[in-house]
Design a protein around this motif. Structure first.
Motif, PDB file in Angstrom:
ATOM      1  N   PRO A 126       1.508  -0.727  -3.495  1.00 56.94           N
ATOM      2  CA  PRO A 126       2.764  -0.541  -4.214  1.00 56.94           C
ATOM      3  C   PRO A 126       3.811   0.081  -3.308  1.00 56.94           C
ATOM      4  N   GLY A 127       5.035  -0.339  -3.491  1.00 57.18           N
ATOM      5  CA  GLY A 127       6.127   0.252  -2.723  1.00 57.18           C
ATOM      6  C   GLY A 127       6.387   1.674  -3.192  1.00 57.18           C
ATOM      7  N   LYS A 134      13.724   3.113  -8.024  1.00 58.30           N
ATOM      8  CA  LYS A 134      14.190   2.060  -7.109  1.00 58.30           C
ATOM      9  C   LYS A 134      13.427   2.176  -5.790  1.00 58.30           C
ATOM     10  N   PRO A 135      13.290   1.065  -5.038  1.00 60.89           N
ATOM     11  CA  PRO A 135      12.592   1.143  -3.753  1.00 60.89           C
ATOM     12  C   PRO A 135      13.223   2.194  -2.838  1.00 60.89           C
ATOM     13  N   LEU A 136      12.389   3.043  -2.306  1.00 61.30           N
ATOM     14  CA  LEU A 136      12.848   4.135  -1.453  1.00 61.30           C
ATOM     15  C   LEU A 136      13.166   3.623  -0.059  1.00 61.30           C
ATOM     16  N   GLN A 137      14.292   4.021   0.453  1.00 60.91           N
ATOM     17  CA  GLN A 137      14.700   3.703   1.821  1.00 60.91           C
ATOM     18  C   GLN A 137      14.727   5.009   2.613  1.00 60.91           C
ATOM     19  N   LEU A 138      14.544   4.931   3.903  1.00 55.66           N
ATOM     20  CA  LEU A 138      14.557   6.114   4.751  1.00 55.66           C
ATOM     21  C   LEU A 138      15.861   6.889   4.585  1.00 55.66           C
TER      22      LEU A 138
END
Length: 187
Positions: A126-127, A134-138
């Motif tokens: 899983p993301g 929401k999908p985590l970004q750096l």
């Protein structure tokens, strides 16, 4: 800024890398997740020298990642079984596998796919999601000093750990917390 070796020694990532941070250790865990338990099978499937394999298995047993159990049919032979600690690493292994499949796989895709035993649907890593799902970004993260941060990290990362209610713990403040799995094991 001067480097702090104590912060590195106490870092959870550095400690995890001491346990699983080499090629042979990850491949050993891969085979354990495939169901391998015996020394000769690990050696066959990984292709590692027996002295290296013996060292890694001994280390995993000493650290609690695997347990060595005698085989009833062979009094001088053993099997190596994952403990809860070793089984818990599976999620991390899935994330590493997904990264390798996404960025390094040749041809049409991965060599091996995990699927649910009952539904036969593929199991994917899983993301990681942010606090809003929401999908985590750096770019979405902020690094702050943790509750057990050494002075070097409190100085380096400034802010304390966000507590319930949006308040921030001041550096050096002690707050009662539920013990981590590692703290519970030591107790």
């Amino acid at each position: 800024m001067e480097r702090n070796d104590k912060a590195n020694k106490l870092c959870s990532v550095a400690r995890a890398m001491e346990v699983v941070g080499d090629r042979w250790s990850i491949l050993l865990l891969r085979e354990a997740y495939y169901g391998v338990t015996r020394f000769d099978e690990f050696q066959l499937y990984i292709g590692v020298a027996t002295n290296i394999l013996s060292t890694r298995l001994k280390k995993f047993v000493e650290l609690g990642v695997m347990e060595r159990k005698g085989l009833p049919e062979h009094s001088r032979r053993y099997e190596y079984v994952l403990t809860d600690m070793g089984r818990d690493f599976f999620r991390t292994y899935l994330a590493l596998k997904k990264w390798g499949d996404d960025w390094l796989a040749d041809g049409a895709g991965p060599q091996v796919v995990f699927q649910d035993r009952h539904s036969r649907k593929e199991i994917v890593s899983p993301g990681v999601l942010d606090a809003h799902g929401k999908p985590l970004q750096l770019e979405d993260i902020e690094v702050v000093a943790g509750p057990d941060a050494v002075a070097f990290n409190r100085k380096r990362f400034g802010k304390g750990v966000p507590l319930a209610g949006g308040k921030t713990e001041a550096a050096g403040t002690t707050v009662a917390r539920t013990p981590s799995p590692s703290a519970r094991r030591k107790a």
